[in-house]
Scaffold this motif. Sequence first.
Motif, mmCIF file in Angstrom:
data_model
loop_
_atom_site.group_PDB
_atom_site.id
_atom_site.type_symbol
_atom_site.label_atom_id
_atom_site.label_comp_id
_atom_site.label_asym_id
_atom_site.label_seq_id
_atom_site.Cartn_x
_atom_site.Cartn_y
_atom_site.Cartn_z
ATOM 1 N N TRP A 1 0.435 -1.474 -0.064
ATOM 2 C CA TRP A 1 -0.209 0.206 -0.075
ATOM 3 C C TRP A 1 0.705 1.207 -0.043
ATOM 4 N N THR B 1 0.587 3.945 -3.433
ATOM 5 C CA THR B 1 0.182 5.753 -2.801
ATOM 6 C C THR B 1 1.298 6.309 -3.259
ATOM 7 N N THR C 1 1.277 7.063 -7.095
ATOM 8 C CA THR C 1 -0.553 7.244 -7.789
ATOM 9 C C THR C 1 -0.360 8.604 -7.416
ATOM 10 N N LEU D 1 -7.566 5.696 -3.885
ATOM 11 C CA LEU D 1 -6.824 6.307 -4.580
ATOM 12 C C LEU D 1 -7.015 6.815 -5.473
ATOM 13 N N LEU E 1 -7.170 9.817 -2.812
ATOM 14 C CA LEU E 1 -6.267 10.524 -2.337
ATOM 15 C C LEU E 1 -6.133 11.567 -3.152
ATOM 16 N N VAL F 1 -3.572 11.557 2.917
ATOM 17 C CA VAL F 1 -2.995 10.525 3.570
ATOM 18 C C VAL F 1 -3.828 9.678 4.411
ATOM 19 N N ASP G 1 -5.353 5.437 4.584
ATOM 20 C CA ASP G 1 -4.439 4.940 4.748
ATOM 21 C C ASP G 1 -5.476 4.374 6.082
ATOM 22 N N SER H 1 -7.566 1.825 4.108
ATOM 23 C CA SER H 1 -6.813 1.121 3.866
ATOM 24 C C SER H 1 -6.823 0.033 4.363
#
Length: 179
Positions: free
Chosen positions: A80, A84, A87, A152, A155, A161, A165, A168
């Motif tokens: 992850w 990120t 991304t 994503l 984000l 963030v 997170d 996730s």
Amino acid sequence: MSRDTLLQDAVEYFAKNGIGETSLRGIATSIGTSHRMLIYHFGSRDGLLAAVVRTVEQQQRDLLQELTGLPIAEQSEQFWRKVTEATLIYGPLFFELSAHAMQNQPHTAELKADLINVWLPPLIELCIKAGIPEAEAPSYARLGLAASRGLLSDLLLTGDVQGVDEASALLNRLFSLPR
């Protein structure tokens, strides 16, 4: 220069400079080639961008494979984190070209095939490793892929963030609940 060298140079260029509205000529100059070479190998700017997304996606699948020996929670966390990071660089391009693929634009034909189907086998394997019954693993894999891409997108749109997170991590905990 070979196609692979040009593609790797383009990936590195975009990692350093972002995607923006750079023309094919500008990209070519920046990576030390001519726009004709890029047209020869990729057909167009859009074709080059689709190849860049496919390459970054492959790098992410390779990373997932590299992390296979780790405990599932650690594997998920490290993967992850890297996704990120990528991304924030390539995400806008990914989502733009995903929309092009949904519209069946010709430059995304190969990309369209890669957006879902090539991700499912390694994710199914990961689900099974996490204890999800084999019969349910394909649905969990598809759900995990869709939810992750949604996060994503979140984000990129919000820049939150911490919130992404946490969501996730919650998704990972939901996947590990007893069945």
